[in-house]
Design an enzyme around this catalytic site. Structure first.
Site, PDB file in Angstrom:
ATOM      1  N   HIS A 164       0.849  -1.191   0.000  1.00  0.00           N
ATOM      2  CA  HIS A 164       0.000   0.000   0.000  1.00  0.00           C
ATOM      3  C   HIS A 164       0.885   1.241   0.000  1.00  0.00           C
ATOM      4  CE1 HIS A 164      -3.296   2.674   0.639  1.00  0.00           C
ATOM      5  NE2 HIS A 164      -2.767   3.131   1.760  1.00  0.00           N
TER       6      HIS A 164
ATOM      7  N   ASP B 241       0.975   5.300  -0.220  1.00  0.00           N
ATOM      8  CA  ASP B 241       0.247   6.568  -0.124  1.00  0.00           C
ATOM      9  C   ASP B 241       0.915   7.628  -0.993  1.00  0.00           C
ATOM     10  OD1 ASP B 241      -1.750   5.999   2.015  1.00  0.00           O
ATOM     11  OD2 ASP B 241       0.049   5.631   3.216  1.00  0.00           O
TER      12      ASP B 241
ATOM     13  N   ASP C 225       2.054  -0.964   4.419  1.00  0.00           N
ATOM     14  CA  ASP C 225       2.465   0.285   3.778  1.00  0.00           C
ATOM     15  C   ASP C 225       3.917   0.200   3.286  1.00  0.00           C
ATOM     16  OD1 ASP C 225       0.011   1.086   4.620  1.00  0.00           O
ATOM     17  OD2 ASP C 225       0.696   2.677   5.950  1.00  0.00           O
TER      18      ASP C 225
ATOM     19  N   HIS D  23      -6.622   9.404   0.035  1.00  0.00           N
ATOM     20  CA  HIS D  23      -7.264   9.368   1.351  1.00  0.00           C
ATOM     21  C   HIS D  23      -6.418   9.962   2.473  1.00  0.00           C
ATOM     22  CE1 HIS D  23      -5.262   5.428   0.697  1.00  0.00           C
ATOM     23  NE2 HIS D  23      -4.823   5.645   1.923  1.00  0.00           N
TER      24      HIS D  23
END
Length: 1026
Positions: A45, A47, A296, A438
């Site tokens: 993941h 970001d 992450d 997000h």
């Protein structure tokens, strides 16, 4: 979801190793006839901005994931990997050579690498508007289709803080059959798990036929990381995240570390692991299990690829030769998993497995105890406002560029800078798309990351303004061949200038003279606009003429440089402008002698509670009295002590509605967990903000507009209430404009409270989801205050059987209805504390922030009927509310003439449409398609095709559609009858993001768009240059 909220006790009983669940047991004989099939899903993941900026994350981490991915997947054909965010992937793609690109394509073809969702980002679903949600998905899909030829099939959304059914609809319309979500309230997860309903067909609330159904998988445990993915016991699952082996950078907080898999321990380790798998399988109806393996920014080193894949491969090999363990384990992707679910249910892919149906959304989210993530609905509202400004500019620029491009080709206008403008559009699409992440629009990034987002948005706003101004100029020039774009010299000025990402815009002033100066007005909506506009000029004595040359009524307001100081070199002129659908109108303003124009009215200014003698004495009032302003439809009355609204009188209905406006403030808890960027944890109810002296109040009255300016001695610096005497929809509502500056406060959250005489039974209210649909809410005493706060991206309303009160908002904020007849909107929050969700800082970078609202009070034609369904389950805005919102977020563009520009012959009115689109049809976009993105020669050469995206509003026809300038026809559209001078060569019906062609349409045939549906059409234009 309504039933779940009613039935669920929302208790928080300690469930043992699965703290938010219960002790799970199973009967091993259930797999005697068919093995448990487990898919291990490696993923990372990433970001696009959070603790680092987008580019820093790319350079320092994400690029390394991609660079390791290719050789490590090639080492073993059994390995799989998934990736979602195209913002990062496109950067890397542009840097690698053709050989590596070919290797990536081969991995995709072999099914080892799956692109999931394929959006520009993993979008937020609470604050984002559906235009931007769709646009970032189109951007990702068009990039993928044009470069890799990939069409994603499954949605993967593991980190947004709550989920909207709007996103489920968007994915379904993009021809997705499956999706996965994670961050849902722990008590709702437990409720669904008890019912074995963590997989369900997610259906839109307004869908009576099931045509919007999409299969959704909800992950059951606390997080998407490895410790919370293999089963209910995180201290065991953590031992199977092999990047947490000793001497690596991650650790298991339970102090039970992983051990490397060897021939000596593989049996014991496999048995420990599959016990967790079998327990997790009890929560689902299928004997197919999904187990994510990632977190992450994982897999950024070769070491992690080796540790994870090699250790798991040993366990996979062991299970293959031990059928008595009744478990089949393999690496897989999300699509592999769903394919197996369909197969085991004996249905075709995209069909309906044996799962229940669920409607509604998953707000508000709590991850533990009473820690509700309802603070981020408001965090950093300055940038939430900037998001909507960028979106409005992008949509408007898309529409006028597509129009102007077609006219340029038809008129052989070689000087039209199509490539320059296409570059502006592509960059703006990606900057707006990036902010939908997000941790972007949510306001949950580090301060310096927010600055990076803000600078990108403002750069795009300024570029898009120039594009719109130039296209308006081009379309208004009679001889288009003479148009010449010069980057440093322009016919028309921009309407306003933004100096930086954190500054409010400065309006452009038109220097008037005895020669008429043209002012262009552009309308980006698909129906005629009759609205009040305001132009800043250098003289109070002016004359305004409309496109037909008629002198029209105008009103001059003074420009105040301070609360009571008037600038004698700057004035505001207001008048009623009429601009055709998608068109441009040219008005003229010139200076005249004093009293020479009887149609130009100087407004009357009254000052209450003055502290200065600089304003005209006869208009200064030192005493207290109730006062009001009014137009043809409404009369608004104000308190003599606070100068805030006390009532609104509806002249049509001859009814006065109590409407008490107050500013209130919440304080964060004194002990324990505290409010932060994500969480809202107040110390009880909000307290009314009281001030020692009555506020300085300025009232401006005139024939066009009247307004009250209240200078509140608090965090709400300026509170403006405005009534417009307009025949259009803007005359039917009360405009509210606040400047909130909370920088002198700490651990405070400022809200506006509106107390009405509406009897909304059971404290039921409605909030929108992404500006697309309304969702029923109810305030529950069994939940804490912060749980009853919901996102309001566009509007909220309360109603009884006679009257509805709607608050329409130009930016996304948090809202509630904690008491009958009362609505609250949280406007800003400043917090000293980190709320322990990873950000590592509070929210203290506040700005002077504009909030824009409209209050709309509507009376039902007849008392609300009792429908077949529960009468309050479904809610729709009125058609007037839809149009009021569209007008609020998409004001007319106003471009005054540049003082030193060369005169050109202009068309009085540019009208591109044969007829307006119906009132209930909204033109969501008219987006020129980009050429091949990874081709330097073609990247910014626009295609001859455009995506026309149309939606039919779902609206409550129980309210009269007053003051609209268009007609309804049941959502009928005929493509041959839309454009006047542009020839449409071909129209094809497409999936929402244009990945799949559905059918070629007859241009003369009338098509019907159903209520609530969003339909995409690919339009090919005929041009003389073809």
């Amino acid at each position: 979801m309504i039933d779940i909220f009613e039935k669920n006790s929302f208790d928080n009983i300690d469930g043992g190793v699965w703290k938010q669940g219960w002790p799970i047991t199973y009967d091993d004989s259930q797999w005697n006839n068919r093995k448990l099939k487990v898919f291990l899903i490696p993923h990372s993941h990433t970001d696009p901005g959070w603790l680092k900026t987008f580019l820093d994350y790319y350079r320092q981490q994400t690029k390394l994931i991609f660079e390791n991915m290719v050789p490590k997947l090639e080492e073993d054909g059994r390995r799989k990997f998934m990736y979602a965010e195209m913002s990062f992937f496109s950067l890397w793609w542009d840097e690698i050579d053709d050989s590596k690109k070919a290797r990536v394509k081969k991995l995709i073809q072999k099914g080892q690498l799956e692109i999931i969702t394929g959006g520009w980002v993993m979008t937020d679903e609470a604050n984002s508007h559906y235009f931007a949600m769709i646009d970032q998905l189109i951007e990702g899909h068009q990039w993928l289709n044009g470069t890799l030829g990939v069409k994603p099939k499954a949605g993967w959304s593991i980190d947004p803080f709550g989920y909207s059914s709007t996103m489920a609809y968007i994915l379904r319309e993009a021809d997705f059959s499956n999706m996965l979500i994670q961050r849902v309230h722990y008590s709702i997860k437990k409720y669904l798990a008890k019912e074995k309903s963590l997989e369900f067909m997610w259906r839109q609330q307004w869908d009576q036929e099931g045509s919007t159904d999409i299969l959704c998988h909800l992950m059951p445990f606390y997080s998407y990381d490895a410790p919370h993915s293999c089963g209910p016991d995180p201290k065991i699952c953590c031992q199977f995240d092999f990047m947490r082996l000793p001497n690596n950078k991650y650790r298991c907080p339970w102090k039970l570390n992983p051990v490397a898999i060897t021939d000596n321990n593989v049996g014991e380790r496999v048995n420990l692991l599959i016990d967790q798998y079998k327990k997790k399988a009890q929560l689902y109806r299928s004997d197919v299990l999904l187990v994510p393996l990632g977190d992450d920014f994982r897999y950024d080193t070769p070491t992690e690829w080796d540790l994870q894949f090699n250790n798991y491969q040993k366990m996979i090999d062991y299970l293959n030769v031990h059928p008595e363990l009744k478990t089949e384990l393999q690496f897989g992707t999300l699509s592999d998993y769903f394919a197996a679910v369909y197969e085991r249910n004996n249905v075709d892919e995209g069909g309906r497995p044996q799962v229940p149906t669920l409607s509604g959304d998953f707000f508000s989210y709590a991850d533990r105890e009473d820690n509700y993530w309802s603070g981020y609905y408001t965090s950093r509202p300055f940038y939430k406002h900037l998001d909507r400004v960028t979106e409005y500019h992008l949509r408007s620029a898309e529409v006028i560029f597509t129009t102007a491009l077609a006219y340029a080709k038809n008129n052989m206008a070689a000087n039209f800078p199509s490539a320059t403008f296409m570059q502006y559009l592509v960059e703006a699409r990606r900057n707006l798309g990036l902010f939908q992440h997000h941790d972007g629009i949510t306001g949950t990034s580090k301060e310096f990351v927010v600055v990076d987002y803000g600078k990108r948005l403002v750069q795009s706003i300024n570029n898009l303004k120039r594009l719109i101004a130039e296209c308006s100029t081009f379309l208004s020039i009679k001889d288009k061949v003479k148009y010449d774009f010069k980057p440093k010299s322009h016919f028309f000025n921009l309407d306003e200038i933004r100096d930086d990402h954190d500054s409010l815009p400065i309006k452009t002033v038109l220097e008037v003279s005895k020669e008429p100066s043209p002012v262009l007005m552009y309308n980006s909506l698909s129906h005629k606009r009759i609205n009040i506009v305001k132009v800043y000029v250098t003289s109070p004595y002016i004359e305004v003429t409309d496109p037909s040359g008629n002198v029209i009524v105008s009103q001059i307001d003074p420009f105040f440089t301070d609360k009571e100081v008037i600038d004698d070199r700057k004035y505001k002129v207001s008048f009623i402008a009429e601009v055709p659908a998608l068109g441009v109108s040219c008005y003229h303003i010139k200076q005249v002698e004093e009293n020479a124009n009887p149609l130009n009215y100087l407004s009357v200014v009254t000052v209450y509670h003055s502290t200065s003698q600089q304003t005209d004495e006869k208009h200064i009032k030192y005493f207290l009295e109730e006062f009001s302003i009014e137009n043809d439809y409404l009369k608004v009355t104000f308190s003599k002590s606070t100068s805030l609204i006390t009532s609104i009188y509806d002249k049509d209905e001859e009814v006065e509605h109590q409407t008490k406006v107050e500013f209130v403030e919440y304080t964060t808890r004194r002990t324990g967990d505290k409010s932060g960027a994500y969480l809202f944890l107040p110390e009880g109810e909000a307290k009314v903000m009281l001030y020692r002296l009555p506020p300085l109040t300025r009232i401006i009255r005139g024939p066009i507009a009247s307004e009250v300016n209240v200078f509140v001695p608090s965090s709400v610096q300026v509170h403006v209430v405005r009534l417009l005497n307009s025949p259009g929809s803007d005359g039917r509502s009360v405009d509210i404009y606040n400047i909130v500056d909370i920088r002198n406060e700490i651990d405070k959250e400022i809200a506006v409270r509106v107390t009405t005489d509406i009897n909304n039974e059971d404290r039921i209210f409605y909030t929108d989801l992404n500006g697309y649909q309304m969702s029923r809410r109810k305030t529950y005493d069994k939940l804490p205050l912060q749980a009853n706060v919901y996102p309001m991206p566009a509007m909220m309303y309360i109603e009884d059987d006679k009257t509805r009160f709607t608050i329409i908002s130009a930016q996304s904020l948090g809202c509630s209805s904690l008491k009958t007849g009362v609505m609250e909107v949280i406007m800003d929050r400043r917090l000293a504390h980190d709320d322990n969700r990873g950000l590592g800082e509070g929210v203290k970078d506040n700005k002077a922030t504009p909030n824009k609202f409209r209050f709309l009070i509507e009376k039902r034609k007849a008392n609300k009927p009792v429908s077949i369904q529960k009468p309050t389950d479904l809610g729709f805005p009125s058609l007037l509310a839809h149009h009021s919102y569209a007008h609020l977020i998409s004001p007319l563009f106003i471009f005054p003439k540049t003082s030193d520009s060369i005169p050109v012959i202009l068309t009085p009115t540019f009208t591109p449409l044969i007829q307006d689109l119906p009132c209930e049809i909204y033109l969501l976009n008219l987006r020129t398609m980009q050429n091949k993105d990874d081709s330097p020669d073609l990247k910014f050469v626009p295609k001859n095709t455009a995506a026309m995206i149309l939606q039919q509003y779902g609206f409550d026809c129980g309210y009269p559609a007053k003051s609209l300038t268009c007609n309804t026809n049941g959502g009928q559209v005929t493509f041959a009858k839309i454009f006047k001078d542009i020839v449409v060569k071909e129209v094809k019906s497409m999936s929402l993001t244009l990945m799949y062609e559905r059918e070629k349409l007859d241009l003369e045939t009338q098509i019907s768009i159903k209520p609530m549906e969003i339909n995409t059409f690919r339009i090919t234009f005929q041009s003389t240059s073809n």
